[in-house]
Design a protein around this motif. Structure first.
Motif, PDB file in Angstrom:
ATOM      1  N   SER A  12       0.820  -1.204   0.000  1.00 42.41           N
ATOM      2  CA  SER A  12       0.000   0.000   0.000  1.00 42.41           C
ATOM      3  C   SER A  12       0.857   1.259   0.000  1.00 42.41           C
ATOM      4  N   LEU A  13       0.623   2.142  -0.978  1.00 38.68           N
ATOM      5  CA  LEU A  13       1.343   3.420  -0.990  1.00 38.68           C
ATOM      6  C   LEU A  13       0.984   4.264   0.230  1.00 38.68           C
ATOM      7  N   ILE A  14      -0.249   4.151   0.701  1.00 39.40           N
ATOM      8  CA  ILE A  14      -0.637   4.911   1.897  1.00 39.40           C
ATOM      9  C   ILE A  14       0.173   4.450   3.092  1.00 39.40           C
ATOM     10  N   ARG A  15       0.287   3.147   3.259  1.00 39.98           N
ATOM     11  CA  ARG A  15       1.079   2.627   4.379  1.00 39.98           C
ATOM     12  C   ARG A  15       2.544   2.990   4.225  1.00 39.98           C
ATOM     13  N   ASP A  58       2.626  -0.867  -7.268  1.00 38.15           N
ATOM     14  CA  ASP A  58       3.176  -1.478  -8.475  1.00 38.15           C
ATOM     15  C   ASP A  58       2.829  -0.767  -9.784  1.00 38.15           C
ATOM     16  N   GLU A  59       1.943   0.225  -9.751  1.00 41.42           N
ATOM     17  CA  GLU A  59       1.585   0.923 -10.989  1.00 41.42           C
ATOM     18  C   GLU A  59       2.007   2.390 -10.988  1.00 41.42           C
ATOM     19  N   TRP A  60       2.917   2.747 -10.083  1.00 42.48           N
ATOM     20  CA  TRP A  60       3.399   4.125 -10.046  1.00 42.48           C
ATOM     21  C   TRP A  60       4.552   4.253 -11.035  1.00 42.48           C
ATOM     22  N   PHE A  61       4.253   4.824 -12.161  1.00 42.88           N
ATOM     23  CA  PHE A  61       5.225   5.044 -13.229  1.00 42.88           C
ATOM     24  C   PHE A  61       5.451   6.540 -13.412  1.00 42.88           C
ATOM     25  N   VAL A  62       6.443   6.896 -14.196  1.00 44.16           N
ATOM     26  CA  VAL A  62       6.736   8.297 -14.496  1.00 44.16           C
ATOM     27  C   VAL A  62       5.495   8.983 -15.061  1.00 44.16           C
ATOM     28  N   ARG A  86      11.997   8.936  -4.313  1.00 46.45           N
ATOM     29  CA  ARG A  86      13.409   8.557  -4.176  1.00 46.45           C
ATOM     30  C   ARG A  86      13.629   7.687  -2.945  1.00 46.45           C
ATOM     31  N   TRP A  87      12.939   8.006  -1.872  1.00 43.24           N
ATOM     32  CA  TRP A  87      13.025   7.198  -0.660  1.00 43.24           C
ATOM     33  C   TRP A  87      12.531   5.780  -0.947  1.00 43.24           C
ATOM     34  N   LEU A  88      11.407   5.656  -1.664  1.00 41.24           N
ATOM     35  CA  LEU A  88      10.884   4.333  -2.025  1.00 41.24           C
ATOM     36  C   LEU A  88      11.892   3.549  -2.855  1.00 41.24           C
ATOM     37  N   PRO A  98      13.816  -1.247  -3.515  1.00 40.63           N
ATOM     38  CA  PRO A  98      14.051  -1.398  -4.958  1.00 40.63           C
ATOM     39  C   PRO A  98      13.287  -2.576  -5.569  1.00 40.63           C
ATOM     40  N   ALA A  99      12.992  -3.588  -4.800  1.00 45.66           N
ATOM     41  CA  ALA A  99      12.278  -4.750  -5.336  1.00 45.66           C
ATOM     42  C   ALA A  99      10.823  -4.424  -5.681  1.00 45.66           C
ATOM     43  N   LEU A 100      10.259  -3.384  -5.066  1.00 49.18           N
ATOM     44  CA  LEU A 100       8.889  -2.994  -5.378  1.00 49.18           C
ATOM     45  C   LEU A 100       8.773  -2.341  -6.748  1.00 49.18           C
ATOM     46  N   PHE A 101       9.906  -1.793  -7.229  1.00 51.22           N
ATOM     47  CA  PHE A 101       9.924  -1.069  -8.487  1.00 51.22           C
ATOM     48  C   PHE A 101      11.046  -1.628  -9.356  1.00 51.22           C
ATOM     49  N   PRO A 102      10.863  -2.836  -9.911  1.00 45.25           N
ATOM     50  CA  PRO A 102      11.949  -3.494 -10.633  1.00 45.25           C
ATOM     51  C   PRO A 102      12.314  -2.848 -11.966  1.00 45.25           C
ATOM     52  N   TRP A 103      11.435  -2.007 -12.513  1.00 44.64           N
ATOM     53  CA  TRP A 103      11.766  -1.353 -13.766  1.00 44.64           C
ATOM     54  C   TRP A 103      12.850  -0.306 -13.511  1.00 44.64           C
ATOM     55  N   ALA A 104      13.589   0.031 -14.530  1.00 41.15           N
ATOM     56  CA  ALA A 104      14.767   0.893 -14.370  1.00 41.15           C
ATOM     57  C   ALA A 104      14.424   2.374 -14.328  1.00 41.15           C
TER      58      ALA A 104
END
Length: 126
Positions: A27-30, A72-76, A108-110, A115-121
């Motif tokens: 959860s992004l809120i958590r 998992d769907e937070w992209f640029v 940036r903190w996330l 890093p495993a939550l956001f595997p894309w580069a």
């Protein structure tokens, strides 16, 4: 955002942060609450309140967009759409810069902590 999902800066860190972090990964809120508890805690009350409001504004946008708050769907593209929506609200430039800085620091903190939550580069903030 409902009261039960509102971001609240904890008054103390006596809780088990590592357990909260594991639970927060869904959860992004958590995750935002962990961020506020660990990174923002100790800053002035006005600063902490502003950062909480800024993140709440972004998370409300995210939830309205996806109908969930999974990270998992937070992209640029999501961040860019959020910034575009803010600009359409005709807010003062200083407010836009502050909100962007808060969301950028959270992203940036996330990336640094999870890093495993956001595997894309591609970073969340572009």
């Amino acid at each position: 955002m409902t009261a039960d999902t509102a971001l609240i800066v904890a008054k103390n860190l006596s809780h088990n942060v590592s357990v909260r972090v594991e639970e927060a990964k869904i959860s992004l809120i958590r995750l935002a609450n962990v961020y506020l508890d660990t990174e923002v805690k100790g800053q002035s009350e006005a600063t902490a309140d502003a950062k909480r409001r800024d993140l709440q504004r972004f998370l409300t946008f995210y939830q309205n967009l996806y109908k969930h708050d999974r990270p998992d769907e937070w992209f640029v593209s999501v961040t860019k759409a959020f910034l575009k929506a803010l600009q359409q609200e005709r807010r003062a430039q200083a407010t836009l810069v502050r909100i962007y800085a808060t969301v950028r620091h959270f992203a940036r903190w996330l990336h640094r902590k999870f890093p495993a939550l956001f595997p894309w580069a591609v970073p969340l903030m572009g």
